[in-house]
Design an enzyme around this catalytic site. Structure first.
Site, PDB file in Angstrom:
ATOM      1  N   ASP A 105     -10.330  -5.157   3.134  1.00  0.00           N
ATOM      2  CA  ASP A 105      -9.115  -5.857   2.713  1.00  0.00           C
ATOM      3  C   ASP A 105      -9.221  -7.364   2.937  1.00  0.00           C
ATOM      4  O   ASP A 105      -8.419  -8.135   2.411  1.00  0.00           O
ATOM      5  CB  ASP A 105      -7.897  -5.366   3.512  1.00  0.00           C
ATOM      6  CG  ASP A 105      -7.400  -4.021   3.014  1.00  0.00           C
ATOM      7  OD1 ASP A 105      -7.588  -3.737   1.817  1.00  0.00           O
ATOM      8  OD2 ASP A 105      -6.837  -3.268   3.823  1.00  0.00           O
ATOM      9  N   ASP A 123     -12.124  16.963   9.318  1.00  0.00           N
ATOM     10  CA  ASP A 123     -11.304  15.903   8.707  1.00  0.00           C
ATOM     11  C   ASP A 123     -10.108  15.609   9.607  1.00  0.00           C
ATOM     12  O   ASP A 123      -9.174  16.396   9.705  1.00  0.00           O
ATOM     13  CB  ASP A 123     -10.855  16.402   7.322  1.00  0.00           C
ATOM     14  CG  ASP A 123     -10.143  15.320   6.549  1.00  0.00           C
ATOM     15  OD1 ASP A 123      -9.809  14.281   7.158  1.00  0.00           O
ATOM     16  OD2 ASP A 123      -9.917  15.512   5.349  1.00  0.00           O
ATOM     17  N   GLU A 178      -3.872  14.555   6.361  1.00  0.00           N
ATOM     18  CA  GLU A 178      -3.987  15.483   5.230  1.00  0.00           C
ATOM     19  C   GLU A 178      -4.922  16.642   5.598  1.00  0.00           C
ATOM     20  O   GLU A 178      -4.618  17.800   5.365  1.00  0.00           O
ATOM     21  CB  GLU A 178      -4.534  14.773   3.984  1.00  0.00           C
ATOM     22  CG  GLU A 178      -3.562  13.803   3.362  1.00  0.00           C
ATOM     23  CD  GLU A 178      -3.629  12.430   3.998  1.00  0.00           C
ATOM     24  OE1 GLU A 178      -4.338  12.289   5.026  1.00  0.00           O
ATOM     25  OE2 GLU A 178      -2.977  11.502   3.498  1.00  0.00           O
ATOM     26  N   MET A 184     -15.009  12.126  -1.897  1.00  0.00           N
ATOM     27  CA  MET A 184     -14.819  13.533  -1.508  1.00  0.00           C
ATOM     28  C   MET A 184     -15.433  13.754  -0.128  1.00  0.00           C
ATOM     29  O   MET A 184     -16.215  12.946   0.359  1.00  0.00           O
ATOM     30  CB  MET A 184     -15.405  14.489  -2.548  1.00  0.00           C
ATOM     31  CG  MET A 184     -16.852  14.229  -2.902  1.00  0.00           C
ATOM     32  SD  MET A 184     -17.399  15.310  -4.228  1.00  0.00           S
ATOM     33  CE  MET A 184     -19.128  14.910  -4.217  1.00  0.00           C
ATOM     34  N   SER A 185     -15.036  14.839   0.467  1.00  0.00           N
ATOM     35  CA  SER A 185     -15.606  15.206   1.762  1.00  0.00           C
ATOM     36  C   SER A 185     -15.846  16.706   1.773  1.00  0.00           C
ATOM     37  O   SER A 185     -15.454  17.398   0.838  1.00  0.00           O
ATOM     38  CB  SER A 185     -14.638  14.795   2.890  1.00  0.00           C
ATOM     39  OG  SER A 185     -13.447  15.537   2.772  1.00  0.00           O
ATOM     40  N   THR A 237     -16.215   9.084   1.657  1.00  0.00           N
ATOM     41  CA  THR A 237     -16.518   7.665   1.463  1.00  0.00           C
ATOM     42  C   THR A 237     -15.781   7.199   0.223  1.00  0.00           C
ATOM     43  O   THR A 237     -15.433   8.001  -0.654  1.00  0.00           O
ATOM     44  CB  THR A 237     -18.021   7.415   1.236  1.00  0.00           C
ATOM     45  OG1 THR A 237     -18.375   7.983  -0.020  1.00  0.00           O
ATOM     46  CG2 THR A 237     -18.874   8.006   2.334  1.00  0.00           C
ATOM     47  N   GLN A 293     -16.960   5.654  -2.094  1.00  0.00           N
ATOM     48  CA  GLN A 293     -17.771   5.781  -3.304  1.00  0.00           C
ATOM     49  C   GLN A 293     -17.745   7.222  -3.860  1.00  0.00           C
ATOM     50  O   GLN A 293     -17.485   7.435  -5.028  1.00  0.00           O
ATOM     51  CB  GLN A 293     -19.225   5.357  -3.023  1.00  0.00           C
ATOM     52  CG  GLN A 293     -19.445   3.869  -3.233  1.00  0.00           C
ATOM     53  CD  GLN A 293     -18.631   3.022  -2.240  1.00  0.00           C
ATOM     54  OE1 GLN A 293     -18.585   3.305  -1.041  1.00  0.00           O
ATOM     55  NE2 GLN A 293     -17.970   1.970  -2.748  1.00  0.00           N
ATOM     56  N   ASP A 316       0.855  -1.182   0.000  1.00  0.00           N
ATOM     57  CA  ASP A 316       0.000   0.000   0.000  1.00  0.00           C
ATOM     58  C   ASP A 316       0.886   1.225   0.000  1.00  0.00           C
ATOM     59  O   ASP A 316       1.886   1.263   0.710  1.00  0.00           O
ATOM     60  CB  ASP A 316      -0.886   0.000   1.258  1.00  0.00           C
ATOM     61  CG  ASP A 316      -2.099  -0.885   1.054  1.00  0.00           C
ATOM     62  OD1 ASP A 316      -2.591  -0.934  -0.086  1.00  0.00           O
ATOM     63  OD2 ASP A 316      -2.519  -1.533   2.029  1.00  0.00           O
ATOM     64  N   LYS A 357     -14.236  19.029  -1.108  1.00  0.00           N
ATOM     65  CA  LYS A 357     -12.882  18.867  -1.637  1.00  0.00           C
ATOM     66  C   LYS A 357     -12.702  17.375  -1.937  1.00  0.00           C
ATOM     67  O   LYS A 357     -13.292  16.509  -1.269  1.00  0.00           O
ATOM     68  CB  LYS A 357     -11.840  19.367  -0.650  1.00  0.00           C
ATOM     69  CG  LYS A 357     -11.636  18.510   0.594  1.00  0.00           C
ATOM     70  CD  LYS A 357     -10.408  18.982   1.337  1.00  0.00           C
ATOM     71  CE  LYS A 357      -9.888  17.917   2.303  1.00  0.00           C
ATOM     72  NZ  LYS A 357     -10.810  17.590   3.410  1.00  0.00           N
TER      73      LYS A 357
END
Lengths: 575, 683, 188
Positions: free
Chosen positions: B523, B345, B349, B384-385, B379, B381, B308, B396
């Protein structure tokens, strides 16, 4: 040892190496069913054989089916030969000397011997076997047993090459194509060359000659050349005459001698190229061939050196080599071959499981005799028998890859196939059966004065060597002998017969099982982490494993046989 | 826990010495065919020694041979004991580790929710999977489980050795807790997932103790090889007696058994299980818990590593370094919107955006309670948040996601912004586009930082034939730059969990063995599919169940060490097998002439070591054969030196050391022992 | 399983006809067209009668003839029972036999060391050749018995010496039967 001797070795080696590549590639094409330039002539014959035999040529077999077909065919053809031997007196056709039927134990021994590509001969052919038996019984097996060997070898190659496959080929097709496209055409040409050089090919009764000193000499002849050719090419070794290739009718000139030696090695050598070609790793084929060649060269050097030595206890003779006489140990050797060609032939015939001889191994120096015996003890993998040498050496490759492969930190893999418990088990079975039968039977016969020791021609350590050689030769499917042993007794005939069958078929079955198991595996693509099997280092490793496995197993026995004999002889002791 | 232990810890040695005698039980010995043969030989010689002594008493000639036979018998027993000792040492070291773990385990009192919802006190051993317990600050968590409610900081040092506390919270990928760890703050409700005796701690203890050890596939294959060799040598020795009788030089049972024991591969036979246990032990020292020995072996075979990007290749926290506003938008407006959208957030980041806006534009975090913000979480899908304010939707996210967002509102991404995005991506950065309603405000430049030294390590992996593939959610452009910077062989960009799974299957179809790390529930399928799946201890229970290893430190880079440990384990076995077989050459030259020199003095020509007497020669070989086992215990436990090199070079090096060395060393060793025996007048 | 046996039997019969009969019989026919002399055993005729094969040794004991190497085939030079002595180097019988022969020969030749091939049996017992050394060793005896000069004999030996094939293969040698035949021709 002379410069001429080394030149002869060099010429043999160069011609051999020049031949293996084209033949190997041709074999690859034949065995993969590709078109060859002989197709226009032979393809109709091939189809006819399939039709008459009821073979479905396009049907692939799994390893069990392959093994059953092979065993079934071998059993039937063994019985036919046994019947021919027993009934030759009654048939009388092609039997100008009116030889009687062969007695049971001998017939059994001989049938087993030729079916297994051993060609051990407990009998004197001139006075035992009719022409029909020699042709349709013995020479016939020379073809088919060689074809069986090639079939098993190619089945194993397919196992390595194929991925996630349940099948390893079709036995009948492999055997038929080996015979039709390789052995038979080569034999016709080779036999004609032999006849040109003086090898008889007739069906006459034996000739009565009145010699210059007015004695009678009965000259045994027969269809020699046709058998001689396949005897060499198929690494069979069963002589038309008792003296085998030492007999001037079987091997009349130095040229025939060279051709016969080449014929022994050429197919086993070529099969390494076939291996490289079919697995897509030519370098691996060459690495295996290199290992074989090194072991061959070392063996030859030792024998050549040893046979060139004077007998320490004989005085008043010229034993040193001169410009016009080879000197050395000439007992049991022919003048036209001298020390060089006798040593070379002995090395070749015991490296390959041929067993033809052009000099009597029993009369070799102790160390020379030890090396010819050791060549067989290494498992008949130094070139080895037709096909048998290749599958034998591949077993050692698997063992080498397994032992050393762990040292690179991966589950050992061979040409992309993981070597796992089942594969190791089959390989070890193969490796195990060989010394198991040799040592057990030798020990049993050595302990028995009436059954075992009474057959000896020589006493002391050499007596042990004679019995050890007999069972080594039988299990190794070699067929050569320390021929002083009078092995034509019920016990020896029966025991050696079983030893030969075990040394052949008990070893073929694990090979086919291994082939089947490898075939159904996935293949791992090569990477820098892959165990390399095409490097000089791999060649060295393979040589070491072959030598160590062979030497460790037989060293104790050899130390009481030829090594002790050598030391005692040079200390002045005779038996 | 990851402390280096002294190899010859006196406590362990003492216990191992006792255990090596207990292990003489033939039922236990029979599992190791090579050593079992030695034990049978020991019993045989001992029995003969006793009967001889009873029948012959103290005749002078007998006394001499009695001394020799006694020494042989003793050393044969030592051979077995030394092999047992090696195994016991490996187990002992494991047990010492297990004891440390056990201390952490202990019996604790848990507060369990009863059927009626009330809390009851139970001992941890009574907890069953499915129970729900309540743990407050200062208490130990009584069993493995999953946080179903609450957030807490947990001290996991007992398991990982890492003293900094970690956050465990309900939902998401940080919900798994391990029994024996301690809650430091707040409270959590934990749903127990394993029964007593089946927790990670229990499994770990069992594994390091060697109690549940099963032979691994390579070990089984090797055992077959060793058994085969043993049978061959048994045969060679048994048949030697008839040949000796033929030669009028019959041998005593003592000598024959000596020869046999020297020839069969006792060195590797004696050390084989110790190597396996020690391999597992080494993994545990790295704080990796393997579910089986098979997994450790598979690690050595891995040919493709899926890494990863985040956390493994890069430091994991991309830093916002610049705002690039769209045309007609001021930098301040962009910074303001970016900060607003990132306030909730908690990712590194997100925080770095808030920090950047604060430091560069003096925008401080503000009280939002007045404007009733609704935060929109990220999410997989939507990708973005952002935040919904009255009359304003600020978002963003990745360029694709924001483009979609704009298109939904009948707008589109300005060309200038798109160019800026591509420029950032080309430079290896991660562009985040910020939009407010139908207007694209600009781009945030997030910079990825590749871990130091990683490039070298990946190059070494390549030399070993291992391909590395970086998995990232980034777009292909960004991924390509990072991939180049980090030196991975390939990358999978814009990866969704399903892509990862497909990639593994594709690689496996090509015959490759794949290793990966993972922590999230999504995973789990890929972890299960991979040949080596290393779950992070911080991950979900599902991930841990799916993988075949758990990294207690939750350090994905450790995958590389795991591969190396797997390789080292296989190499150690191969090296000692080669050494063991190569040893036989010298032993032959010691014993064979000694056996027959009495009857045939000429055979002394084979006594190339010039050993003093036949007795000293045989005894020296037997002693060497026994002592070499002990001498090699450190190697078996530590593993052979491992350097990442191409297979061809490793092979050459190891063949030289263990093959050629294996031929030469016993010549020197046997000669030295012979000199010593003569000096001590023992032979 | 049943079909395996059936195929085995049919395959055995078909291949036996091809390899066991057709191949050798056809080859015999071709051989008699191409190489009739060799195919019939390289027989040497004298006065219409077979006196031997050029490829096989026969017994010579008289001083007038060159002697071939000793033979272990049957009771000596038995062309229906080829073979060597198969005595080991360490066998007393072998050393006694060779030493006895050497001593005899050396005594008759003034103690001259004997070429080793002259006192060792060949592998076939039918070795038609001796080394040139062994031929020259006998020259004096033959010359004396035939009242010819040793030089004449030596010249005859030289003429009968076959060199290595292509100057490389095998060993130089002298065919004893052919030499003796020419010897008879010389004195007639």
């Amino acid at each position: 040892m002379t410069i001429n001797g080394w030149l002869q070795f060099a010429v043999f080696s160069i011609v051999l190496l020049a031949l293996v590549k084209p033949l190997g590639l041709y074999l690859a094409r034949v065995l993969e069913g590709g078109r060859t330039w002989l197709d226009p002539v032979l393809r109709p014959f091939e189809r006819l054989i399939y039709k008459l035999s009821g073979v479905k040529a396009d049907q692939e077999m799994n390893w069990r089916e392959y093994a059953f077909a092979l065993l079934g065919f071998s059993a039937v053809s063994l019985l036919l030969t046994y019947a021919l031997e027993r009934l030759q007196g009654a048939i009388q056709w092609l039997n100008p000397q009116h030889l009687a039927g062969v007695e049971q134990a001998l017939a059994w021994n001989t049938a087993a011997s030729f079916t297994t590509n051993t060609n051990w001969q407990s009998y004197t052919p001139e006075t035992t076997m009719s022409y029909l038996t020699q042709m349709a019984g013995l020479a016939y097996h020379n073809f088919t047993s060689a074809a069986v060997g090639i079939a098993v070898a190619v089945a194993l190659i397919r196992g390595v090459k194929r991925t996630e496959s349940g099948t390893i080929g079709n036995f009948w097709v492999d055997a038929t194509r080996s015979i039709l496209y390789v052995l038979l055409p080569a034999c016709v040409i080779f036999a004609l060359l032999l006849i040109w050089q003086g090898v008889p090919q007739n069906l006459h009764p034996y000739t009565q000659a009145a010699t210059l000193e007015a004695q009678t000499q009965t000259i045994a002849q027969g269809p020699v050349a046709s058998q001689e050719a396949i005897k060499m090419l198929g690494t069979n070794g069963g002589g038309f005459f008792n003296a085998n290739s030492a007999h001037p009718f079987e091997n009349p000139t130095p040229l025939t001698n060279l051709l016969e030696m080449l014929a022994i090695f050429v197919i086993p050598g070529a099969l390494t190229v076939t291996l490289g070609r079919l697995t897509g790793s030519p370098g691996h084929g060459w690495a295996v061939l290199a290992a074989m060649f090194v072991l061959f060269a070392v063996g030859f050097t030792t024998i050549y050196w040893s046979e060139s030595q004077p007998h320490p206890l004989i005085h008043g003779a010229v034993q040193a080599n001169t410009a016009t006489a080879p000197g050395g140990n000439m007992e049991g050797k022919e003048v036209r071959f001298g020390i060089t060609d006798s040593s070379l032939f002995a090395t070749i015939t015991t490296d390959a499981s041929c067993g033809a001889v052009n000099a009597m191994h029993d009369s070799f120096t102790p160390l020379g005799g030890m090396v010819v015996m050791t060549n067989i003890m290494l498992g008949e993998v130094v070139f080895g028998g037709v096909g048998a040498g290749l599958y034998g050496v591949l077993i050692f490759v698997v063992v080498s890859v397994f032992i050393a492969g762990l040292m690179v930190g991966r589950t050992p893999e061979y040409l992309g196939k993981k070597i796992e418990a089942y594969d190791v088990k089959m390989a070890m079975l193969y490796v195990l059966i060989f010394p198991l039968i040799i040592l057990a039977l030798t020990a049993a016969f050595v302990l028995s004065p009436n059954i075992g020791l009474s057959a000896l021609n020589n006493a002391g350590p050499h007596g042990l060597s004679e019995i050890l050689y007999a069972f080594t030769s039988a299990v190794g499917n070699n067929g050569s002998a320390f021929a002083g042993l009078s092995a034509n007794t019920w016990w020896y005939n029966v025991a050696l017969g079983f030893a030969m069958l075990a040394g052949r078929f008990l070893m073929i079955v694990p090979v086919l099982a291994l082939a089947g198991n490898l075939a159904q595996k996935k293949s791992i693509p090569p990477s820098p982490g892959t165990f390399p099997v095409n490097t000089p280092l791999f060649t060295v490793l393979l040589i070491s494993v072959i030598l160590i496995m062979g030497a460790l197993t037989f060293f104790p026995a050899l130390s009481l046989g030829p090594i002790l004999e050598h030391l005692l002889l040079h200390a002045g002791q005779l038996f | 826990m990851a402390t280096k232990k002294n190899l010859w810890n006196s406590e362990i040695v003492r216990q191992a010495a006792v255990d090596s005698i207990k292990k003489l039980d033939p039922r236990a010995m029979a599992k190791n065919p090579v050593m079992f043969v030695v034990e049978v030989g020991c019993v045989l010689t001992t029995a003969l020694l006793i009967t001889n002594a009873m029948h012959h008493g103290g005749a002078a000639q007998h006394a001499e041979s009695f001394g020799f036979n006694l020494q042989i018998t003793l050393w044969l027993w030592f051979t077995v004991l030394f092999a047992n000792f090696a195994e016991a040492m490996a187990e002992g070291r494991g047990k010492a580790q297990a004891d440390t773990l056990r201390k952490a385990k202990g019996e604790t009192i848990a507060q369990r929710y009863a059927a009626d919802g009330s809390l009851e006190d139970v001992t941890s051993s009574l907890l069953r999977a499915g129970d729900v317990i309540y743990v407050v600050a200062g208490h130990f968590i009584a069993g493995d489980g999953e946080v179903i409610e609450g957030v807490a900081s947990v001290d996991e040092s007992a398991i990982t050795g890492e003293s900094a506390p970690v956050i465990r919270e309900a939902g998401g990928d940080r919900s798994a807790v391990t029994g024996g760890t301690k809650v430091l703050s707040d409270f959590i409700k934990v749903k127990i997932t394993s029964n007593p005796g089946e927790t990670f701690l229990d499994r770990m203890i069992a594994l390091v103790e060697g109690a549940t050890r099963q032979k691994t596939p390579n070990e089984i294959a090797l055992s077959i090889l060793l058994s085969g060799l043993t049978i061959i040598f048994l045969l060679a020795v048994v048949t030697l007696q008839p040949f000796a009788i033929y030669s009028h030089a019959p041998q005593t049972v003592f000598v024959l058994v000596s020869l046999l024991v020297c020839l069969i591969p006792t060195t590797i036979g004696g050390l084989l299980s110790a190597i396996g246990i020690a391999g597992m032990d080494r993994l545990v020292q790295y704080n990796v818990l393997a579910m089986s020995g098979r997994a450790v072996e598979a690690a050595g075979d891995v040919s493709t590593l899926l890494l990863d990007k985040t956390g493994t290749i890069t430091l994991g926290n991309r830093q916002a370094t610049e705002f690039y506003p769209a045309p007609d938008v001021s930098k301040e407006r962009l910074a303001d919107a970016a900060q607003l959208s990132s306030l909730s957030d908690e990712t590194p980041e997100g925080r770095s955006i808030v920090v950047l806006a604060k430091e560069k534009y003096g925008l401080r975090g503000r009280d939002l309670s007045g404007i009733h913000p609704t935060f929109v979480p990220f999410t997989a899908q939507t990708r973005m948040s952002g935040v919904d304010l009255p009359g304003a939707q600020i978002r963003k996210g990745s360029v694709d996601a924001i483009s979609r967002f704009l298109e939904e509102q009948g707008s589109s991404l300005p060309r200038k912004v798109r160019e800026q995005v591509e420029e950032i991506a080309r430079a290896g950065g991660t562009p985040l586009v910020v939009a407010e309603n139908a207007t694209a405000l600009g781009v945030i430049y997030l910079k990825d930082i590749v871990k130091g030294g990683l490039k070298d390590r990946l190059a070494r992996l390549r030399a070993m034939g291992i391909r590395t593939i970086m998995i990232t959610g980034d777009n292909p452009l960004t991924a390509a730059v990072i991939a180049r910077e980090a030196g991975v062989d390939d990358f999978l960009a814009e990866a969704k969990p399903k892509d990862k799974m497909d990639l593994i299957k594709r690689e496996q179809a090509k015959g490759k063995l794949v290793a990966m790390t993972g922590d999230g529930t999504n995973d789990a399928p890929a972890l299960a599919q991979a040949d080596v799946g290393v779950a992070m201890n911080s991950g979900t229970q599902a991930a841990k169940e799916a993988g075949n290893m758990v990294d207690l430190d939750s350090n994905p880079t450790k995958l590389i060490e795991i591969v190396e440990i797997g390789k080292q384990l296989l190499m150690t076995r191969g090296a000692l097998t080669t050494f063991s077989i190569a040893n036989d050459v010298a032993k032959y030259f010691a014993i064979i002439p000694a056996m027959f020199a009495g009857v045939f003095p000429v055979l002394n020509a084979l006594n190339i070591m010039h050993l003093a007497t036949p007795q000293s020669a045989i005894l020296s070989a037997v002693i060497f054969n026994a002592v070499i086992i002990v001498a090699l215990i450190p190697l078996a436990l530590k593993g052979v030196k491992y350097e990442p090199k191409p297979a061809a070079m490793l092979l050459r090096q190891n063949l030289l050391i263990y093959g050629l060395g294996g031929v030469i060393v016993p010549f020197i060793g046997i000669k030295a022992i012979d000199l010593l025996l003569v000096a001590l007048k023992l032979a | 399983m049943h079909s395996v046996w059936k195929t085995s039997i049919r395959f055995t019969i078909v291949t036996t006809l091809l390899l066991g009969l057709a191949y050798p019989l056809a080859l015999t026919a071709i051989a008699h067209v191409l190489f009739p002399y060799q195919a019939d055993g390289s027989l040497i005729l004298k006065d219409g009668k077979v006196i031997g094969s050029a490829l096989l040794a026969q017994s010579f004991t008289s001083d007038q003839y060159f002697h071939p190497r000793p033979s272990a085939a049957g009771n000596g030079y038995d062309a229906t029972n080829s073979g060597g002595s198969n005595l080991a180097q360490s066998n007393k019988k072998l050393v006694d036999r060779i030493q006895g022969d050497i001593d005899k020969l050396a005594k008759a030749n003034g103690g001259k060391p004997v070429p080793i091939d002259l006192v060792t049996t060949s592998g076939s017992g039918l070795d038609p050749d001796i080394t040139p050394d062994a031929a020259y060793y006998q020259a004096a005896r033959v010359a004396a018995a035939r009242h010819l000069s040793e030089d004449t004999i030596n010249k005859l030996i030289a003429a009968h010496t076959t060199q290595r094939t292509l100057g490389l293969l095998g060993e130089p040698r002298v065919n004893v039967l052919e030499l003796n035949l020419d010897l008879d021709g010389l004195t007639k």
